[in-house]
Each structure stands twice: as structure tokens, then as C-alpha cells.
Enzyme design. Structure first.
Site, PDB file in Angstrom:
ATOM      1  N   ASP A 143      23.927  32.827  40.478  1.00  8.10           N
ATOM      2  CA  ASP A 143      25.173  32.624  41.204  1.00  8.10           C
ATOM      3  C   ASP A 143      25.350  31.270  41.478  1.00  8.10           C
ATOM      4  O   ASP A 143      24.195  30.621  41.918  1.00  8.10           O
ATOM      5  CB  ASP A 143      25.015  33.306  42.593  1.00  8.10           C
ATOM      6  CG  ASP A 143      26.469  33.474  43.385  1.00  8.10           C
ATOM      7  OD1 ASP A 143      27.135  32.330  43.266  1.00  8.10           O
ATOM      8  OD2 ASP A 143      26.856  34.426  43.723  1.00  8.10           O
ATOM      9  N   LYS A 147      31.499  26.425  45.391  1.00 11.75           N
ATOM     10  CA  LYS A 147      32.139  25.492  46.356  1.00 11.75           C
ATOM     11  C   LYS A 147      31.144  24.959  46.992  1.00 11.75           C
ATOM     12  O   LYS A 147      30.015  25.402  47.473  1.00 11.75           O
ATOM     13  CB  LYS A 147      32.817  26.616  47.413  1.00 11.75           C
ATOM     14  CG  LYS A 147      33.864  27.392  46.961  1.00 11.75           C
ATOM     15  CD  LYS A 147      34.421  28.297  48.034  1.00 11.75           C
ATOM     16  CE  LYS A 147      35.730  29.057  47.512  1.00 11.75           C
ATOM     17  NZ  LYS A 147      36.276  29.809  48.749  1.00 11.75           N
ATOM     18  N   LYS A 217      26.563  39.861  25.920  1.00  9.74           N
ATOM     19  CA  LYS A 217      28.181  39.983  25.548  1.00  9.74           C
ATOM     20  C   LYS A 217      28.874  39.290  26.144  1.00  9.74           C
ATOM     21  O   LYS A 217      29.961  38.763  25.590  1.00  9.74           O
ATOM     22  CB  LYS A 217      28.253  41.732  25.994  1.00  9.74           C
ATOM     23  CG  LYS A 217      27.627  42.727  25.092  1.00  9.74           C
ATOM     24  CD  LYS A 217      27.873  44.138  25.544  1.00  9.74           C
ATOM     25  CE  LYS A 217      27.198  45.258  24.566  1.00  9.74           C
ATOM     26  NZ  LYS A 217      27.365  46.548  25.181  1.00  9.74           N
TER      27      LYS A 217
END
Length: 238
Positions: A143, A147, A217
């Protein structure tokens, strides 16, 4: 993308204790994922305890061991394990549906060189993984916490990479990949300043995607749209 840990870091990259309950990552299991956990956890699952494990006992052999932090749904980790039967693989993931999906794919494919933790990655590394034991640590598409006020939640921080250095063998490699350029720059900055590591890039920046990391993918689609992916590989040299 996987959050990989429930940890938080301060502005100096110092690991703070968990800030959210691990239970929040349980998620809703599909029938197939639940069956996979029931069928394959007894042979492929590793129950977390705060004692160091013995890789030879866990895998029933001596072999170089690769640890992946935050494997998502596990497709690329299973592919890597299938492509490198000479290596041991350990995956750590906090999202239970991902653990179930990974176990299902690996179990149905007859993969025998993969073990999985459903636990916080920092705790596993701190307590369950022996020092100087890993040939490679993989952190793919974590992740990015894009911000700025959330940057302290990014897992690549000075204290964390020092923890990884302790767990890698001399000559072991920390391999990162991200599709967020700002996070790639952050990774490069943190790793370039970290003691005991050597960048494997000839330009001291990024490396081409190595053959051992499968093209996902998602990544294939991104490349067709002109999106970048950055790989970084740093070797423990001391």
C-alpha cells in the site's frame, strides 16, 4: 495491494506498536477460500508464536528460504514457488481471504515448498524468523499510502529495513516493487541511507524486473496504459 502490517511508524521511521486491531483484517471468505483453509492450513499454515522457527524442521529439508511480505491473493507467490522448487518460500499476509486463496491455489497445484502466516509481518519478522536466515525478502506492491499525512504508515522505513537486514543472510537481497513513483523514490531514499546494504542497480537507482518476479495481470494492463513499475534490489553486505 496489501497493507502487509498493522504497524505505524513515526517521522523518523521508528516502529510504533500496533494502532489497529488485527481482527479487522479477517475479511469475508468465499466458500472455496474457507475450504482451502480447512484442507491445507494443517500442512501449509504456520501458527504464529513469538519463538523463532527452524526452517529445516518446517520444510523437512535444508534450502535457501525466501520470505514475501503481503502476498495479496498469492497468485505470484505460488507461481514463484512452482518455478523454483529448490527454494523454500514463506508468505505473510494479514488478509484472511488472501491466505485462503493462496492456500487453495498452492494446495491444488501440489506445491510443497510454501508455508504461510496469517499474521502481522513486523511481529513475524521480529519474533519468528531467525537472524541471518533469509536468502531474499520480497515486498511487492505494498500500500503506497499516497497522501502525505499517511506516509508514516508506509512499511519501508529506517527501523523496518534494519530489522530486515538482521534477518537476511550476508548476500541476501531485499527486493521491492511498486507502481507508485513517489513510493519508489521513498524506497530508494530510505534504502540508500540504510547501513549494511548495497544497491544492485548499476546506476544506483532501479533494476529491470528480474525473471523470478512474475508479471501480474494488473502490471501487464498498467504497462499497456503506459504506467511504470519500479523494482529495487538491495543486498545485505554487512
Amino acid at each position: 495491494m496489501s497493507e502487509v502490517t498493522t504497524a505505524e511508524f513515526n517521522e523518523d521511521g521508528v516502529y510504533l506498536r500496533k494502532v489497529r486491531s488485527f481482527v479487522l483484517r479477517e475479511g469475508r471468505l468465499t466458500t472455496g477460500q474457507a475450504k482451502a483453509l480447512e484442507s491445507f492450513w494443517p500442512t501449509m499454515g504456520l501458527d504464529y508464536s513469538p519463538q523463532a522457527i527452524n526452517f529445516t524442521e518446517v520444510f523437512g529439508r535444508e534450502a535457501d528460504t525466501v520470505l514475501e511480505i503481503g502476498f495479496g491473493m498469492g497468485a505470484s507467490l505460488v507461481e514463484m514457488a512452482a518455478n523454483a522448487p529448490e527454494l523454500n518460500f514463506i508468505g505473510v499476509e494479514v488478509h484472511k481471504p488472501g491466505v485462503g486463496a493462496c492456500l487453495g491455489e498452492a494446495g491444488n497445484a501440489g506445491i510443497s515448498n510454501l508455508r504461510v502466516y496469517h499474521h502481522d509481518a513486523v511481529e513475524v519478522l521480529e519474533n519468528a524468523i531467525p537472524d541471518s536466515s533469509l536468502a531474499r525478502v520480497q515486498l511487492f506492491f505494498p500500500d503506497p499510502w499516497h497522501k502525505k499525512r499517511h506516509h508514516k504508515r508506509r512499511i519501508v522505513q529506517p527501523e523496518f529495513v534494519e530489522l530486515l537486514r538482521r534477518k537476511l543472510k550476508i548476500g541476501g537481497v531485499f527486493h521491492m516493487a511498486t507502481d507508485w513513483e513517489n513510493y519508489a523514490e521513498h524506497m530508494l531514499e530510505v534504502m540508500s541511507a540504510a547501513p549494511g546494504y548495497q544497491n544492485q542497480s548499476d546506476t544506483q537507482t532501479y533494476v529491470p524486473r528480474p525473471d523470478h518476479r512474475p508479471l501480474t495481470k494488473f502490471e501487464n494492463r498498467g504497462q499497456r496504459l503506459g504506467h511504470g513499475v519500479w523494482d529495487l534490489m538491495f543486498e545485505r553486505v554487512e
